[in-house]
Enzyme design. Structure first.
Site, PDB file in Angstrom:
ATOM      1  N   HIS A 127       0.478  -1.355  -0.032  1.00  0.00           N
ATOM      2  CA  HIS A 127      -0.333  -0.140  -0.032  1.00  0.00           C
ATOM      3  C   HIS A 127       1.263   1.251   0.409  1.00  0.00           C
ATOM      4  CE1 HIS A 127      -2.437  -3.951   1.786  1.00  0.00           C
ATOM      5  NE2 HIS A 127      -3.743  -2.218   1.159  1.00  0.00           N
ATOM      6  N   HIS A 152      -3.940   3.067  -3.078  1.00  0.00           N
ATOM      7  CA  HIS A 152      -3.982   2.608  -2.254  1.00  0.00           C
ATOM      8  C   HIS A 152      -3.275   1.457  -1.650  1.00  0.00           C
ATOM      9  CE1 HIS A 152      -6.138   1.317   2.080  1.00  0.00           C
ATOM     10  NE2 HIS A 152      -6.266   0.743   0.973  1.00  0.00           N
ATOM     11  N   GLU A 212     -17.919  -4.176  24.201  1.00  0.00           N
ATOM     12  CA  GLU A 212     -17.441  -5.975  23.187  1.00  0.00           C
ATOM     13  C   GLU A 212     -16.543  -5.588  23.085  1.00  0.00           C
ATOM     14  OE1 GLU A 212     -22.224  -7.079  24.795  1.00  0.00           O
ATOM     15  OE2 GLU A 212     -20.958  -5.469  23.114  1.00  0.00           O
ATOM     16  N   HIS A 256     -29.634 -15.774  23.258  1.00  0.00           N
ATOM     17  CA  HIS A 256     -28.746 -15.763  24.779  1.00  0.00           C
ATOM     18  C   HIS A 256     -28.263 -16.938  24.910  1.00  0.00           C
ATOM     19  CE1 HIS A 256     -30.124 -11.890  24.919  1.00  0.00           C
ATOM     20  NE2 HIS A 256     -29.322 -11.413  25.716  1.00  0.00           N
TER      21      HIS A 256
END
Length: 666
Positions: free
Chosen positions: A33, A269, A416, A479
């Site tokens: 890159h 890029h 999280e 869950h």
């Protein structure tokens, strides 16, 4: 005038040399890159030469500033800067960019290349790692620093890209960094308006990124000319003046600058520019278009002071530490103990032993173990993703880490993904002993990129996941983890432990504290489990080998073996004890640790000649075929009901295990 002109020329030549090295390395590798590296050469040059406190001769000097390249795809920018600054990275290393066994891999890798502070590449991870590094630095500053005696005062710098800014993990991390007032954090956002698929007008121009970060509580500046070295220096200095807030510098760059045809194109890029474009670019910069991997004497001379300055900065810091240690000898001794990365003596003896006959959820046992560890692990910090009351993971009375107070309990909020990456950042400091993050096992999905990187880097992190099966019960299948045991075991170098009772939980935490070379995950129950009578069954210390013989009806080689983990072990034991056959029950809390044992031990637990083997786990059966001839598991999603009914309906019961053993023996 002449001297000043020479200085200006030296700066410009050094910046252009970084660009040329980036182009040459990517071209030779035929991969990489180059565009981002070229655009960011000025800011990298300033950070490594003039701004950061670092010593290339001692990359791990504790008093150094940290630099994180969150835009890890632009790693050739960092490699070229490290080389010119005097780190142990040669031109030959740059020529081996992205090749087998080289010290210049395709993304920065911690522990692999001198001067690399963390493994980056998956976008947003480095951004959040930097927040973790800042938390560790603040914690250690509060622990060690005293008035007129400051030995922890490092700054954390990072470069992030549009991709980092788009990823959700960086937004989670930016939010908590602002909330905590992490003021020694300076990030440069490479606002080049280009992504792989085209310009950012496709996806990322509606919002005002600077105002978003201001809303997070960051100090924000805008620099419109990335080639203005003095303007950049001024912005970096202003960022350092804001010690109560993290800082973001929105830097308008032009990808592949000053390549005449590749500038501001998405093709620049992630692909080599090509020989013709490189030649034209070098001509535009006034460099020899026929020379590759060339560094002039002028540039070498201009960068030489980095080593001298670094040695002087380290010497000055060493003097500060010596004076501090003389003034506070007891504290200096504590620091030496912290840097060993071990708990204080006596911690193993302090681990709780739970009496037989008491039903204890392993998450509750984990709480008691953590309180026992607390006085022996003064630099262990961590927290939960807004589930402390459910995970039972906190050091009681140790305070909350906040903008106003440095406690051992970090309130991550419902973040999280950032929690995982921040914990990884904390673990990068050797004085921080086994930082941890916790949530429900089902939400380990949100953490997986960070957990994977903790395993890739071999970080000493602890992941504590509770509510580890369909026994979550009434909350239902959304869950209830089913595939998660196997999905996490699939991550190389992650030790995943499902303890069978409270005493195995003590041993699981012991493994987590002792492991020197990687992360350990604990999967703990919501529901209560019987505490096994260790006068009747094998010692819980067998957990330390990953699997062990828990019980066997007779002597010698068994007729059959039933293998179980976690909450299913007591059911397997009940089933085996209900039959007259010579059956062995094996508790296997950690596959990975069992695989670490020698062949003799493994064969003593699972004799190869015993072909009748039944595995039991409340999760998908995929993978158990390596150990068993028959598998009892759950190859579908769960249901909403009391967990006892769910286990019964899904065949996770002593009766079902006994029936399977009888059928296999028959």
């Amino acid at each position: 005038m002449a001297a000043n002109a020479l200085t200006v020329d030296s700066r410009a030549q050094t910046v252009d040399t970084i660009r040329a090295l980036a182009m040459d390395a990517v071209q030779q590798a035929n991969a990489g890159h180059p565009g981002t590296a070229m655009a960011l050469a000025p800011v990298a040059y300033l950070l490594y030469r003039d701004v950061m406190r670092h010593n290339p001769a001692d990359p791990d000097w504790p008093g150094r500033d940290r630099f994180v390249l969150s835009a890890g795809h632009a790693c050739i920018l960092q490699y070229a800067s490290l080389h010119l600054a005097g780190y142990d990275l040669t031109l030959d290393d740059l020529k081996q960019f992205r090749q087998w066994g080289s010290r210049t891999p395709g993304h920065p890798e911690w522990g692999h290349t001198a001067g690399i502070e963390t493994t980056t590449g998956p976008l947003g991870q480095g951004f959040a790692n930097g927040v973790g590094i800042a938390i560790a630095q603040r914690f250690l500053a509060d622990r060690y620093n005293r008035p007129h005696h400051e030995i922890v005062d490092s700054w954390i710098y990072a470069i992030c890209s549009d991709g980092d800014m788009m990823e959700g993990v960086s937004q989670e991390a930016a939010s908590i960094a602002g909330h905590l007032g992490l003021g020694r954090l300076v990030y440069v956002y490479d606002d080049n308006h280009i992504t792989i698929d085209g310009t950012t007008s496709l996806t990322f121009t509606t919002e005002d990124k600077g105002r978003r970060f201001e809303a997070y509580g960051w100090h924000v500046q805008h620099v419109d000319d990335s080639e203005d070295l003095d303007g950049l220096l001024g912005a970096l200095a202003a960022a350092k003046a804001e010690e109560d807030r993290p800082s973001l510098i929105v830097l308008r760059t032009h990808i592949a600058y000053p390549a005449p045809n590749a500038i501001d194109t998405s093709k620049a890029h992630g692909a080599p520019l090509g020989e013709a474009e490189i030649r034209a670019t070098k001509e535009a910069m006034g460099l020899d278009p026929d020379a590759t991997f060339a560094v002039s004497d002028l540039v070498r001379e201009h960068m030489a002071p980095v080593l001298t300055r670094g040695a002087e900065l380290q010497r000055e810091w060493d003097e500060r530490v010596t004076a501090w240690a003389g003034a506070f000898p007891a504290l200096a001794n504590e620091r030496e103990l912290d840097l060993r990365g071990e708990p204080r003596d006596g911690w193993r003896e302090a681990l709780p032993v739970f009496p037989a006959g008491e039903d204890v959820a392993t998450r509750d046992a984990g709480r008691k173990v953590m309180q026992a560890l607390k006085p022996f692990t003064p630099t262990m910090v961590g927290g939960s993703a807004d589930l402390v009351a459910s995970n039972n993971t906190e050091f009681e009375g140790a305070g909350i880490f906040s903008a106003a107070h440095v406690g051992r309990n970090i309130a991550f909020g419902i973040r999280e993904h950032a929690m995982g990456s921040i914990v990884n950042g904390i673990a990068l400091d050797p004085a921080m002993l086994r930082p941890y993050g916790s949530t429900f096992l089902i939400f380990s999905d949100y953490m997986r990129p960070a957990v994977r990187l903790s395993a890739l880097m071999g970080l000493r992190t602890a992941w504590v996941w509770t509510h580890d099966s369909v026994a979550v019960g009434e909350d239902g299948p959304t869950h209830q983890p089913v595939e998660h045991h196997m999905a996490l075991r699939a991550i190389p170098n992650l030790w995943y432990i499902r303890p069978a009772d409270a005493n195995e939980t003590s041993m699981a935490w012991r493994i987590a504290v002792e492991r020197p070379d990687g992360p350990v995950a604990l999967a703990l129950t919501r529901q209560k489990l019987p505490t096994l009578d260790r006068t009747v069954v094998g010692s819980a210390e067998g957990t330390l080998q990953g699997a062990y013989t828990l019980w066997q009806r007779g002597d010698g080689e068994p007729e059959a073996i039933v293998i179980a983990t976690g909450s299913e072990v007591h059911l397997a034991l009940e089933a085996a004890q209900s039959l007259d056959a010579n059956i062995r029950v094996v508790s296997m809390p950690c596959w990975e640790l069992f695989d670490e044992q020698d062949d003799d031990y493994q064969d003593s637990v699972l004799p190869p000649s015993v072909e009748v083997r039944v595995a039991v786990e409340a999760g998908v059966t995929l993978g158990w075929e390596r150990y068993a001839s028959a598998i009892i598991g759950i190859d579908h999603f769960g249901a909403s009901a009391p967990y006892q009914r769910i286990f019964s309906e899904f065949g996770i019961s002593a009766d079902a295990i006994a029936a399977t053993l009888e059928a296999e023996l028959g």
